[in-house]
Write an enzyme that holds these catalytic residues in place. Structure first.
Site, PDB file in Angstrom:
ATOM      1  N   GLY A 188     -38.735 -26.634  10.076  1.00  0.00           N
ATOM      2  CA  GLY A 188     -39.920 -27.033   9.319  1.00  0.00           C
ATOM      3  C   GLY A 188     -41.218 -26.773  10.065  1.00  0.00           C
ATOM      4  N   VAL A 189     -42.114 -27.732   9.978  1.00  0.00           N
ATOM      5  CA  VAL A 189     -43.441 -27.562  10.574  1.00  0.00           C
ATOM      6  C   VAL A 189     -43.348 -27.496  12.108  1.00  0.00           C
ATOM      7  CG1 VAL A 189     -44.085 -30.030  10.629  1.00  0.00           C
ATOM      8  CG2 VAL A 189     -45.843 -28.288  10.339  1.00  0.00           C
ATOM      9  N   ASP A 190     -42.392 -28.190  12.675  1.00  0.00           N
ATOM     10  CA  ASP A 190     -42.165 -28.188  14.128  1.00  0.00           C
ATOM     11  C   ASP A 190     -41.859 -26.765  14.612  1.00  0.00           C
ATOM     12  OD1 ASP A 190     -41.670 -29.089  16.689  1.00  0.00           O
ATOM     13  OD2 ASP A 190     -39.847 -30.209  16.192  1.00  0.00           O
TER      14      ASP A 190
ATOM     15  N   SER B 164     -42.512 -36.589   7.767  1.00  0.00           N
ATOM     16  CA  SER B 164     -41.239 -37.159   7.282  1.00  0.00           C
ATOM     17  C   SER B 164     -40.792 -36.740   5.886  1.00  0.00           C
ATOM     18  CB  SER B 164     -41.246 -38.700   7.318  1.00  0.00           C
ATOM     19  OG  SER B 164     -40.991 -39.187   8.611  1.00  0.00           O
ATOM     20  N   THR B 165     -41.619 -35.984   5.152  1.00  0.00           N
ATOM     21  CA  THR B 165     -41.237 -35.722   3.753  1.00  0.00           C
ATOM     22  C   THR B 165     -40.444 -34.426   3.560  1.00  0.00           C
ATOM     23  OG1 THR B 165     -43.273 -34.557   3.132  1.00  0.00           O
ATOM     24  CG2 THR B 165     -43.291 -36.962   2.963  1.00  0.00           C
ATOM     25  N   GLY B 166     -40.092 -33.759   4.664  1.00  0.00           N
ATOM     26  CA  GLY B 166     -39.254 -32.567   4.578  1.00  0.00           C
ATOM     27  C   GLY B 166     -37.817 -32.933   4.897  1.00  0.00           C
TER      28      GLY B 166
ATOM     29  N   ASP C 191     -51.067 -23.573   5.720  1.00  0.00           N
ATOM     30  CA  ASP C 191     -50.228 -23.556   6.922  1.00  0.00           C
ATOM     31  C   ASP C 191     -51.007 -24.229   8.052  1.00  0.00           C
ATOM     32  OD1 ASP C 191     -48.859 -22.910   9.228  1.00  0.00           O
ATOM     33  OD2 ASP C 191     -48.712 -20.769   8.778  1.00  0.00           O
ATOM     34  N   ILE C 192     -50.474 -25.313   8.572  1.00  0.00           N
ATOM     35  CA  ILE C 192     -51.201 -26.108   9.572  1.00  0.00           C
ATOM     36  C   ILE C 192     -51.430 -25.327  10.869  1.00  0.00           C
ATOM     37  CG2 ILE C 192     -49.227 -27.265  10.664  1.00  0.00           C
ATOM     38  CD1 ILE C 192     -50.912 -29.893  10.452  1.00  0.00           C
TER      39      ILE C 192
HETATM   40  P1  ADP Z   1     -39.893 -33.974   8.817  1.00  0.00           P
HETATM   41  O1  ADP Z   1     -38.681 -33.714   9.649  1.00  0.00           O
HETATM   42  O2  ADP Z   1     -40.853 -34.951   9.455  1.00  0.00           O
HETATM   43  O3  ADP Z   1     -39.548 -34.324   7.401  1.00  0.00           O
HETATM   44  P2  ADP Z   1     -40.538 -31.198   8.062  1.00  0.00           P
HETATM   45  O4  ADP Z   1     -41.158 -30.158   8.915  1.00  0.00           O
HETATM   46  O5  ADP Z   1     -39.128 -30.979   7.619  1.00  0.00           O
HETATM   47  O6  ADP Z   1     -40.712 -32.591   8.855  1.00  0.00           O
HETATM   48  O7  ADP Z   1     -41.429 -31.404   6.765  1.00  0.00           O
HETATM   49  C1  ADP Z   1     -42.656 -32.055   6.749  1.00  0.00           C
HETATM   50  C2  ADP Z   1     -43.610 -31.335   5.802  1.00  0.00           C
HETATM   51  O8  ADP Z   1     -44.163 -30.195   6.471  1.00  0.00           O
HETATM   52  C3  ADP Z   1     -42.963 -30.790   4.518  1.00  0.00           C
HETATM   53  O9  ADP Z   1     -43.828 -31.074   3.423  1.00  0.00           O
HETATM   54  C4  ADP Z   1     -42.910 -29.289   4.782  1.00  0.00           C
HETATM   55  O10 ADP Z   1     -42.965 -28.543   3.577  1.00  0.00           O
HETATM   56  C5  ADP Z   1     -44.181 -29.110   5.575  1.00  0.00           C
HETATM   57  N1  ADP Z   1     -44.353 -27.868   6.346  1.00  0.00           N
HETATM   58  C6  ADP Z   1     -43.438 -26.968   6.772  1.00  0.00           C
HETATM   59  N2  ADP Z   1     -44.030 -25.956   7.433  1.00  0.00           N
HETATM   60  C7  ADP Z   1     -45.371 -26.213   7.428  1.00  0.00           C
HETATM   61  C8  ADP Z   1     -46.534 -25.547   7.926  1.00  0.00           C
HETATM   62  N3  ADP Z   1     -46.460 -24.385   8.595  1.00  0.00           N
HETATM   63  N4  ADP Z   1     -47.758 -26.126   7.710  1.00  0.00           N
HETATM   64  C9  ADP Z   1     -47.872 -27.302   7.060  1.00  0.00           C
HETATM   65  N5  ADP Z   1     -46.814 -27.975   6.570  1.00  0.00           N
HETATM   66  C10 ADP Z   1     -45.587 -27.437   6.744  1.00  0.00           C
END
Ligand code: ADP
Length: 173
Positions: A32-34, A117-119, A10-11
Site C-alpha cells: 500500500g502507501v508504505d 488503516s482503511t486499506g 499520490d502522497i
Molecule cells: P493500512 O495498512 O493502514 O490500511 P494501506 O496502505 O493498505 O494502509 O491503505 C491506506 C490508504 O492508503 C488506502 O486508502 C490506500 O488506497 C491508500 N494509498 C495507497 N497508496 C497510496 C499513495 N501512493 N498515496 C496515497 N494513498 C495511498
C-alpha cells in the site's frame, strides 16, 4: 477550516514539509502507501527505519524524506480493524494526535496524511474519516504552528468520505 484540504492523489508527490506513512509495527516497509513511500524515498529510508526499533500501534516516529519532495516522513501505525471492539477508534485517533505533535516538535508547518488503516487494515472508511477529521480539527484549534494539513486520498470513494466528514464537522456535528 481553511487549514485542512482534502485532495485526491499520490502522497509521495506531496511537496509538504512532511508526509505521514501508514506503516506497520516493524517500520520495515510493506504494501500500500508504505510500499509506495519506500520506493519513492529510496533505500536510505529503510536504513534509517531499521534503527528505530519498530513502533507501537497508535504511536509515531520521524525520519528524513530522502528522495521524496517532503523533508520528513512521519511513520505511524494504525490499528487493524477487528470489528471496533479492541480500541480501534482510540488508536486511530492517537495516530493523528501523535503525528501532529511530532510535526510541531520538528517545526513542520505543512503535512500530508494518507487515509490511515482503511486499506489492508480494513478500518471502515466513513468511520475512519470522521475520526481523522475530528482529531485534525481539534489539534489545529489548539495549535498555531501548523499552517496546512492535507489529507491525500488515493481514490474517489475515500476522498468523498473525507469531504463528507469535514462538511459535517464544519456544520457543527
Ligand atoms: P493500512 O495498512 O493502514 O490500511 P494501506 O496502505 O493498505 O494502509 O491503505 C491506506 C490508504 O492508503 C488506502 O486508502 C490506500 O488506497 C491508500 N494509498 C495507497 N497508496 C497510496 C499513495 N501512493 N498515496 C496515497 N494513498 C495511498
Amino acid at each position: 477550516m481553511d487549514r485542512i484540504e482534502i485532495v485526491q492523489g499520490d502522497i509521495t508527490k506531496m511537496e509538504t514539509d512532511a508526509i505521514v506513512n501508514a506503516a506497520n509495527n516493524t517500520l520495515l516497509g510493506g504494501g500500500g502507501v508504505d510500499g509506495a513511500i519506500h520506493r519513492a524515498a529510496g533505500p536510505g529510508l529503510l536504513e534509517e527505519c531499521r534503527k528505530l526499533g519498530g513502533c507501537e500501534t497508535g504511536g509515531a516516529k520521524i525520519t528524513k524524506g530522502y528522495n521524496l519532495p517532503a523533508k520528513y516522513v512521519i511513520h505511524t501505525v494504525g490499528p487493524v480493524w477487528h470489528g471496533g471492539v479492541t480500541g480501534e477508534d482510540e488508536l486511530l485517533a492517537s495516530c493523528y494526535k501523535n503525528s501532529l505533535k511530532l510535526a510541531v516538535e520538528h517545526g513542520i508547518k505543512t503535512i500530508a496524511f494518507p487515509s490511515i488503516s482503511t486499506g489492508a487494515y480494513r478500518f471502515p472508511v466513513d468511520r475512519a474519516a470522521r475520526i481523522a477529521v475530528r482529531e485534525i480539527v481539534n489539534f489545529l484549534k489548539n495549535d498555531g504552528n501548523i499552517e496546512k494539513v492535507y489529507i491525500v486520498c488515493f481514490d474517489k470513494r475515500t476522498r468523498e468520505a473525507y469531504e463528507k466528514a469535514l462538511e459535517e464537522i464544519e456544520k457543527g456535528g
